[in-house]
Design a protein around this motif. Structure first.
Motif, PDB file in Angstrom:
ATOM      1  N   THR A 222      90.307  71.562  37.144  1.00  0.00           N
ATOM      2  CA  THR A 222      91.109  70.478  38.309  1.00  0.00           C
ATOM      3  C   THR A 222      89.922  69.899  38.984  1.00  0.00           C
ATOM      4  N   ARG A 223      90.285  68.686  39.624  1.00  0.00           N
ATOM      5  CA  ARG A 223      89.458  68.181  40.478  1.00  0.00           C
ATOM      6  C   ARG A 223      88.888  68.786  41.317  1.00  0.00           C
ATOM      7  N   ARG A 224      89.630  69.605  42.308  1.00  0.00           N
ATOM      8  CA  ARG A 224      89.295  70.466  43.293  1.00  0.00           C
ATOM      9  C   ARG A 224      88.424  71.504  43.016  1.00  0.00           C
ATOM     10  N   ALA A 225      88.332  71.988  41.636  1.00  0.00           N
ATOM     11  CA  ALA A 225      87.523  73.147  41.125  1.00  0.00           C
ATOM     12  C   ALA A 225      86.188  72.505  40.743  1.00  0.00           C
ATOM     13  N   LYS A 226      85.933  71.188  40.483  1.00  0.00           N
ATOM     14  CA  LYS A 226      84.724  70.866  39.921  1.00  0.00           C
ATOM     15  C   LYS A 226      83.330  71.313  40.508  1.00  0.00           C
ATOM     16  N   ARG A 227      83.375  71.350  42.132  1.00  0.00           N
ATOM     17  CA  ARG A 227      82.113  71.606  42.887  1.00  0.00           C
ATOM     18  C   ARG A 227      81.888  73.378  42.594  1.00  0.00           C
ATOM     19  N   GLU A 228      83.181  74.168  42.683  1.00  0.00           N
ATOM     20  CA  GLU A 228      82.989  75.577  42.230  1.00  0.00           C
ATOM     21  C   GLU A 228      82.361  75.484  40.922  1.00  0.00           C
TER      22      GLU A 228
ATOM     23  N   ASN B 162      80.646  73.572  39.159  1.00  0.00           N
ATOM     24  CA  ASN B 162      79.242  73.211  39.040  1.00  0.00           C
ATOM     25  C   ASN B 162      78.384  74.049  39.778  1.00  0.00           C
ATOM     26  N   SER B 163      78.729  74.879  40.655  1.00  0.00           N
ATOM     27  CA  SER B 163      77.994  75.883  41.392  1.00  0.00           C
ATOM     28  C   SER B 163      77.684  77.147  40.367  1.00  0.00           C
ATOM     29  N   GLU B 164      78.750  77.752  39.763  1.00  0.00           N
ATOM     30  CA  GLU B 164      78.653  78.864  39.138  1.00  0.00           C
ATOM     31  C   GLU B 164      78.009  78.716  37.944  1.00  0.00           C
ATOM     32  N   ASN B 165      77.823  77.284  37.257  1.00  0.00           N
ATOM     33  CA  ASN B 165      77.270  77.153  36.109  1.00  0.00           C
ATOM     34  C   ASN B 165      76.046  76.667  35.925  1.00  0.00           C
ATOM     35  N   ILE B 166      75.304  76.669  37.176  1.00  0.00           N
ATOM     36  CA  ILE B 166      74.005  75.896  37.277  1.00  0.00           C
ATOM     37  C   ILE B 166      72.829  76.109  35.920  1.00  0.00           C
ATOM     38  N   GLU B 167      72.680  77.158  35.654  1.00  0.00           N
ATOM     39  CA  GLU B 167      71.819  77.854  34.456  1.00  0.00           C
ATOM     40  C   GLU B 167      72.457  77.178  33.170  1.00  0.00           C
TER      41      GLU B 167
END
Length: 221
Positions: A84-90, A92-97
Motif C-alpha cells: 500500500t502507498r502508506r506502507a512504502k516507507r516502512e 523500504n526501511s525494513e528491506n534496506i539490505e
C-alpha cells in the motif's frame, strides 16, 4: 389579513441524468443522488474513508489513496513486492539490505553484460583488422603481378625488336654482297620495313594494355 403565497418551485433538468429537479436541490441531487453525476460524492472504494467526487476518484486512486497497492520503489532493481502507498516507507526501511543486494546484483549483471559486449566488439575489431590486412596484401600482390606482367611484356617486345634489327642488319649485309635485281632488293627491304612497323605496333599495343591494367588496378582499389 393578507397572506403571502410561497413562490412556485422552479425546476431545472439535471445536466447528467436529465431529471427535472427543484433548482434549490440541484447541487444536492448531483452530489448524492444522481448516479451519472461527475459531482456525485462517493467513498473511496479502496476503504481509505475519504469522500471523493466521482470525477476525481480515478486520480485519487492512482496518485493519492494511501491504501492503493503500488510497486516497490526498487521494482526496477528486482523487488517483486506490491505494498500500500502508506506502507512504502516502512517497507523500504525494513528491506534496506535486501534492496542493496538487488542493486549490487543488478550492477554485477550489467558489468558482466558490458564485458561481454566489449569482448564481442574487440573480436569484431580484430576480425575487421584482419580483413583490412588481407585486402592490403591482396592489393600488394596484385600490384606486383601487374608490374611483373608489364616488365615481362616490355622485355619480350624489346627482345623481339632487337631480333628484328639483327635480322635486318644481316639482310642488309647479305644484300650488299649479292648480285640481285633492283626489284628483289626493294621487295626484301619492304618486307623488313613491314616487320619493323608491325613490331612497333605490337609494342604500342602492349603498352596500351599495361595502361588499361593499371587503370583496372586503381578502380578495384
Amino acid at each position: 389579513m393578507l397572506t403571502l403565497e410561497e413562490p412556485a418551485a422552479v425546476t431545472v433538468p439535471c445536466e447528467y441524468c436529465a431529471k427535472q429537479i427543484d433548482k434549490r436541490e440541484l447541487r444536492k441531487h448531483q452530489a448524492y443522488d444522481c448516479l451519472q453525476s461527475e459531482l456525485r460524492v462517493m467513498q473511496c472504494p479502496k476503504g481509505c474513508g475519504q469522500n471523493i467526487e466521482a470525477r476525481a476518484l480515478e486520480k485519487h486512486i492512482l496518485d493519492e489513496c494511501p491504501l492503493e497497492l503500488v510497486p516497490c520503489d526498487f521494482q526496477l532493481s528486482g523487488c517483486p513486492r506490491r505494498i500500500t502507498r502508506r506502507a512504502k516507507r516502512e517497507h523500504n526501511s525494513e528491506n534496506i539490505e535486501y534492496h542493496l543486494s538487488l542493486i549490487n546484483k543488478g550492477s554485477l549483471e550489467r558489468d558482466d553484460r558490458t564485458a561481454k559486449v566489449e569482448k564481442t566488439l574487440r573480436a569484431r575489431e580484430m576480425e575487421l583488422q584482419g580483413l583490412y590486412t588481407a585486402l592490403d596484401q591482396e592489393r600488394k600482390e596484385r600490384a606486383e603481378m601487374f608490374d611483373e606482367f608489364e616488365e615481362r611484356m616490355i622485355g619480350m617486345m624489346e627482345a623481339f625488336e632487337d631480333k628484328i634489327k639483327e635480322n635486318t642488319e644481316n639482310s642488309k649485309r647479305a644484300l650488299s654482297g649479292s648480285v640481285l635485281t633492283t626489284n628483289n632488293v626493294d621487295v626484301m627491304r619492304r618486307t623488313v620495313d613491314g616487320l619493323t612497323f608491325d613490331m612497333q605496333n605490337a609494342k604500342k599495343e602492349a603498352l596500351d594494355m599495361s595502361v588499361r591494367v593499371r587503370r583496372l588496378q586503381t578502380a578495384q582499389a
